[in-house]
Design an enzyme around this catalytic site. Structure first.
Site, mmCIF file in Angstrom:
data_model
loop_
_atom_site.group_PDB
_atom_site.id
_atom_site.type_symbol
_atom_site.label_atom_id
_atom_site.label_comp_id
_atom_site.label_asym_id
_atom_site.label_seq_id
_atom_site.Cartn_x
_atom_site.Cartn_y
_atom_site.Cartn_z
ATOM 1 N N HIS A 39 -4.693 -1.156 -7.951
ATOM 2 C CA HIS A 39 -4.704 -2.546 -8.410
ATOM 3 C C HIS A 39 -4.314 -2.581 -9.881
ATOM 4 O O HIS A 39 -4.832 -1.807 -10.671
ATOM 5 C CB HIS A 39 -6.097 -3.159 -8.269
ATOM 6 C CG HIS A 39 -6.595 -3.221 -6.866
ATOM 7 N ND1 HIS A 39 -7.150 -2.148 -6.216
ATOM 8 C CD2 HIS A 39 -6.604 -4.241 -5.981
ATOM 9 C CE1 HIS A 39 -7.499 -2.496 -4.986
ATOM 10 N NE2 HIS A 39 -7.174 -3.771 -4.818
ATOM 11 N N LYS A 66 -2.430 0.786 -0.031
ATOM 12 C CA LYS A 66 -2.602 -0.582 -0.521
ATOM 13 C C LYS A 66 -2.230 -0.665 -2.000
ATOM 14 O O LYS A 66 -2.581 0.215 -2.781
ATOM 15 C CB LYS A 66 -4.058 -1.012 -0.341
ATOM 16 C CG LYS A 66 -4.387 -2.385 -0.873
ATOM 17 C CD LYS A 66 -5.871 -2.667 -0.665
ATOM 18 C CE LYS A 66 -6.326 -3.880 -1.423
ATOM 19 N NZ LYS A 66 -7.806 -3.996 -1.422
ATOM 20 N N ARG A 109 1.978 -13.090 -0.082
ATOM 21 C CA ARG A 109 0.910 -13.088 0.918
ATOM 22 C C ARG A 109 1.390 -13.716 2.220
ATOM 23 O O ARG A 109 0.847 -13.448 3.280
ATOM 24 C CB ARG A 109 -0.320 -13.810 0.380
ATOM 25 C CG ARG A 109 -0.919 -13.109 -0.842
ATOM 26 C CD ARG A 109 -2.035 -13.926 -1.465
ATOM 27 N NE ARG A 109 -2.565 -13.318 -2.665
ATOM 28 C CZ ARG A 109 -3.495 -12.360 -2.689
ATOM 29 N NH1 ARG A 109 -3.990 -11.890 -1.565
ATOM 30 N NH2 ARG A 109 -3.918 -11.874 -3.834
ATOM 31 N N SER A 128 -11.451 -13.920 -3.424
ATOM 32 C CA SER A 128 -11.877 -12.660 -4.019
ATOM 33 C C SER A 128 -10.824 -12.110 -4.974
ATOM 34 O O SER A 128 -11.053 -11.105 -5.627
ATOM 35 C CB SER A 128 -12.197 -11.632 -2.929
ATOM 36 O OG SER A 128 -11.045 -11.349 -2.157
ATOM 37 N N GLN A 132 -4.984 -16.042 -3.624
ATOM 38 C CA GLN A 132 -5.269 -16.067 -2.194
ATOM 39 C C GLN A 132 -5.114 -17.485 -1.661
ATOM 40 O O GLN A 132 -5.460 -18.458 -2.325
ATOM 41 C CB GLN A 132 -6.667 -15.532 -1.896
ATOM 42 C CG GLN A 132 -6.762 -14.044 -2.076
ATOM 43 C CD GLN A 132 -8.155 -13.517 -1.778
ATOM 44 O OE1 GLN A 132 -9.125 -14.246 -1.729
ATOM 45 N NE2 GLN A 132 -8.242 -12.213 -1.596
#
Length: 150
Positions: A39, A66, A109, A128, A132
């Site tokens: 991240h 990821k 996304r 979160s 999003q």
């Protein structure tokens, strides 16, 4: 993990290869899959760095790789999607989760699956991470992009 209470364990690549190998050994006799993640909440590294980071996660033994990064401009979103596509072609057997965060990155996304990302994150009741999309809106967008899969 040993008690079967989780399906996935998410571990940052920054923990290093030895810790990742140790975790993989711990998970050997379980049904739990290891997500190795990276991240960057400040910026999006160049496409080549994104590719090499995902490749390093895979080489470290990730069952799922990821990567999430914060774009500063639209080109950063394109770099993430392009790196995702390159990794998908190089490692077609490894599930990928990639996303560009924030408002600019929200498009990743929705469209990430077209470039090789196998999973997205949506908002149920509280976000979160920045960017999003509410689950109902994401579902509607995905039904437009993938009408036969909905």
């Amino acid at each position: 993990a040993a008690g079967g209470l989780v399906d996935f364990l998410d571990m940052e690549l920054a923990y290093g290869d030895e810790k990742i190998r140790e975790t993989l050994r711990m998970l050997e006799n379980s049904s739990v899959s290891l997500i190795v993640s990276f991240h960057d909440f400040e910026k999006t590294p160049p496409k080549e760095v994104l590719f090499s980071t995902l490749a390093a996660e895979i080489r470290a033994g990730a069952h799922v790789a990821k990567l999430a990064a914060m774009p500063r401009n639209e080109e950063d979103v394109l770099a993430l999607l392009s790196a995702t596509l390159l990794v998908r072609r190089e490692y077609p057997h490894i599930p990928l989760i990639t996303m560009s965060m924030g408002g600019i990155g929200a498009v990743s996304r929705v469209t990430g699956g077209l470039f090789g990302s196998d999973l997205s994150f949506a908002v149920g009741s509280k976000a979160s991470a920045p960017g999003q999309i509410p689950v109902a809106a994401l579902k509607q967008c995905l039904s437009v992009l993938h009408p036969l899969e909905s």
